[in-house]
Scaffold this active site. Structure first.
Site, PDB file in Angstrom:
ATOM      1  N   ASP A 252      57.777 -30.823   3.020  1.00  0.00           N
ATOM      2  CA  ASP A 252      56.999 -30.037   2.057  1.00  0.00           C
ATOM      3  C   ASP A 252      56.286 -28.892   2.758  1.00  0.00           C
ATOM      4  O   ASP A 252      55.912 -29.006   3.927  1.00  0.00           O
ATOM      5  CB  ASP A 252      55.982 -30.971   1.369  1.00  0.00           C
ATOM      6  CG  ASP A 252      55.480 -30.404   0.056  1.00  0.00           C
ATOM      7  OD1 ASP A 252      55.968 -29.338  -0.370  1.00  0.00           O
ATOM      8  OD2 ASP A 252      54.586 -31.026  -0.539  1.00  0.00           O
TER       9      ASP A 252
ATOM     10  N   HIS B 116      62.433 -21.976   3.261  1.00  0.00           N
ATOM     11  CA  HIS B 116      63.490 -23.001   3.254  1.00  0.00           C
ATOM     12  C   HIS B 116      64.441 -22.777   4.436  1.00  0.00           C
ATOM     13  O   HIS B 116      64.864 -23.723   5.088  1.00  0.00           O
ATOM     14  CB  HIS B 116      64.267 -22.972   1.934  1.00  0.00           C
ATOM     15  CG  HIS B 116      63.422 -23.278   0.723  1.00  0.00           C
ATOM     16  ND1 HIS B 116      62.498 -24.289   0.706  1.00  0.00           N
ATOM     17  CD2 HIS B 116      63.361 -22.707  -0.508  1.00  0.00           C
ATOM     18  CE1 HIS B 116      61.911 -24.325  -0.487  1.00  0.00           C
ATOM     19  NE2 HIS B 116      62.415 -23.363  -1.242  1.00  0.00           N
TER      20      HIS B 116
ATOM     21  N   ARG C 132      62.732 -25.004 -10.904  1.00  0.00           N
ATOM     22  CA  ARG C 132      62.246 -23.837 -10.147  1.00  0.00           C
ATOM     23  C   ARG C 132      62.994 -22.582 -10.597  1.00  0.00           C
ATOM     24  O   ARG C 132      64.060 -22.690 -11.222  1.00  0.00           O
ATOM     25  CB  ARG C 132      62.465 -24.073  -8.648  1.00  0.00           C
ATOM     26  CG  ARG C 132      61.587 -25.197  -8.140  1.00  0.00           C
ATOM     27  CD  ARG C 132      61.601 -25.311  -6.644  1.00  0.00           C
ATOM     28  NE  ARG C 132      60.652 -26.332  -6.232  1.00  0.00           N
ATOM     29  CZ  ARG C 132      60.088 -26.395  -5.043  1.00  0.00           C
ATOM     30  NH1 ARG C 132      60.377 -25.516  -4.108  1.00  0.00           N
ATOM     31  NH2 ARG C 132      59.227 -27.348  -4.755  1.00  0.00           N
TER      32      ARG C 132
ATOM     33  N   LEU D 117      73.740 -42.238  14.437  1.00  0.00           N
ATOM     34  CA  LEU D 117      72.676 -42.069  13.433  1.00  0.00           C
ATOM     35  C   LEU D 117      73.266 -41.896  12.031  1.00  0.00           C
ATOM     36  O   LEU D 117      74.210 -41.127  11.844  1.00  0.00           O
ATOM     37  CB  LEU D 117      71.848 -40.813  13.782  1.00  0.00           C
ATOM     38  CG  LEU D 117      70.857 -40.323  12.720  1.00  0.00           C
ATOM     39  CD1 LEU D 117      69.672 -41.291  12.588  1.00  0.00           C
ATOM     40  CD2 LEU D 117      70.344 -38.915  13.053  1.00  0.00           C
TER      41      LEU D 117
ATOM     42  N   SER E  35      56.379 -38.421  -4.941  1.00  0.00           N
ATOM     43  CA  SER E  35      57.235 -37.482  -5.677  1.00  0.00           C
ATOM     44  C   SER E  35      58.636 -38.025  -5.978  1.00  0.00           C
ATOM     45  O   SER E  35      59.635 -37.327  -5.773  1.00  0.00           O
ATOM     46  CB  SER E  35      57.344 -36.152  -4.920  1.00  0.00           C
ATOM     47  OG  SER E  35      56.088 -35.569  -4.754  1.00  0.00           O
TER      48      SER E  35
HETATM   49  C1  FPP Z   1      59.639 -28.349  -0.286  1.00  0.00           C
HETATM   50  O1  FPP Z   1      58.803 -27.258   0.005  1.00  0.00           O
HETATM   51  C2  FPP Z   1      60.983 -28.124   0.229  1.00  0.00           C
HETATM   52  C3  FPP Z   1      62.126 -28.156  -0.526  1.00  0.00           C
HETATM   53  C4  FPP Z   1      62.123 -28.447  -1.959  1.00  0.00           C
HETATM   54  C5  FPP Z   1      63.453 -27.856   0.066  1.00  0.00           C
HETATM   55  C6  FPP Z   1      63.706 -28.400   1.418  1.00  0.00           C
HETATM   56  C7  FPP Z   1      65.055 -27.995   1.879  1.00  0.00           C
HETATM   57  C8  FPP Z   1      65.366 -27.542   3.126  1.00  0.00           C
HETATM   58  C9  FPP Z   1      64.366 -27.417   4.207  1.00  0.00           C
HETATM   59  C10 FPP Z   1      66.754 -27.226   3.464  1.00  0.00           C
HETATM   60  C11 FPP Z   1      67.413 -28.475   3.945  1.00  0.00           C
HETATM   61  C12 FPP Z   1      68.639 -28.195   4.633  1.00  0.00           C
HETATM   62  C13 FPP Z   1      69.638 -29.095   4.836  1.00  0.00           C
HETATM   63  C14 FPP Z   1      70.677 -28.788   5.821  1.00  0.00           C
HETATM   64  C15 FPP Z   1      69.734 -30.367   4.108  1.00  0.00           C
HETATM   65  P1  FPP Z   1      58.171 -26.442  -1.201  1.00  0.00           P
HETATM   66  O2  FPP Z   1      59.145 -25.403  -1.620  1.00  0.00           O
HETATM   67  O3  FPP Z   1      57.786 -27.372  -2.299  1.00  0.00           O
HETATM   68  O4  FPP Z   1      56.917 -25.803  -0.533  1.00  0.00           O
HETATM   69  P2  FPP Z   1      55.485 -25.534  -1.207  1.00  0.00           P
HETATM   70  O5  FPP Z   1      54.943 -26.869  -1.615  1.00  0.00           O
HETATM   71  O6  FPP Z   1      54.698 -24.895  -0.113  1.00  0.00           O
HETATM   72  O7  FPP Z   1      55.703 -24.620  -2.378  1.00  0.00           O
END
Ligand code: FPP
Length: 245
Positions: free
Chosen positions: A24, A41, A75, A135, A200
């Site tokens: 997050d 991201h 979103r 893993l 969540s």
């Molecule tokens: C939450 O932060 C994050 C996500 C919903 C997406 C996470 C995905 C990645 C990091 C990419 C993963 C990649 C692979 C290879 C699987 P948020 O957007 O809710 O952040 P905020 O709370 O600050 O708005």
């Protein structure tokens, strides 16, 4: 303490078998830099690479990351499209490196809302890793804990309808067996970044006895050191599973 120093302090006989990670804070990380959320991201993928590497180095058997929830479809369209593309592109780009590290990659989630083309592309990459035995790296994608249970309940109901099992057969192990994590140990440790303290809809059945670790670090800043720090803290907790000391 740095990464190596923390690793030295870990008790290899008390490692969590399964770690779940709620990544997050990507949006806030990007906002702080005046960039769009997708930038956060993209940087988050670096952190994913770091914890996968650390899991291999430490000897963790199961790692599950929460990459896209069934609620994330609400979103803005640009962000959803960008995330779906980022996840597929990262998988394609990383699969050879993951294979070299003997990692098995699985996507856990529902097919609902995904195109056949997208699903096939994901499956084609994951399949390349199925003969590995290191893993187990799970990507919770298009995942929702309640939907997972709902789908599982329907599977059990169908088994009863078809006289494959009877009502009295239903126990915790049958429920676990119809979930996406069938055959895997429950998570021992759930890590959530960015200061938020909630589950969540992540692994809700499986996390019944998990230890929780919350940190203010935003996901794109999370590195190997932060990961092993969480494991060290986990090892200092007393798990009682509802019993007494
Ligand atoms: C939450 O932060 C994050 C996500 C919903 C997406 C996470 C995905 C990645 C990091 C990419 C993963 C990649 C692979 C290879 C699987 P948020 O957007 O809710 O952040 P905020 O709370 O600050 O708005």
């Amino acid at each position: 303490m740095n990464y190596k120093e923390i690793i030295k302090k870990l008790d290899i006989n008390k490692l969590p078998k399964h770690i779940g990670v709620i990544m997050d804070g990507n949006g806030r990380w990007a906002n702080k830099q005046g960039a769009i959320r997708l930038w956060g991201h993209k940087h988050g993928v670096e952190s994913v690479r770091a914890i996968v590497e650390a899991s291999v180095e430490v000897g963790i058997k199961y790692l599950t990351i929460y990459a896209f929830s069934t609620e994330n479809w609400t979103r803005p369209e640009d962000e959803v499209k960008g995330l779906l593309k980022l996840i597929l592109d990262s998988l394609i780009k990383e699969v050879d490196a993951l294979n070299k590290q003997n990692i098995i990659v699985r996507f856990l989630g529902t097919d609902l809302g995904l195109s056949d083309e997208y699903k096939q592309k994901i499956e084609k990459e994951c399949e390349k890793t199925y003969t590995n035995n290191g893993l187990n790296f799970n990507i919770a994608f298009n995942y929702g804990g309640r939907l997972e249970l709902l789908e599982g309940i329907k599977t059990i109901a169908k088994q009863i309808q078809e006289n494959k099992i009877s009502l009295s057969d239903i126990d915790e192990s049958i429920v676990s067996s119809v979930l996406y994590t069938s055959g895997m140990p429950d998570p021992d440790l759930i890590i959530r970044t960015s200061g938020e303290q909630r589950l969540s809809n992540f692994l809700i059945w499986q996390s019944a006895y998990a230890e929780f670790y919350f940190t203010d670090v935003l996901w794109p800043d999370f590195r190997k050191k932060d990961f092993v720090k969480a494991i060290l803290e986990y090892q200092n907790r007393q798990r009682r599973y509802g019993g007494s000391k």
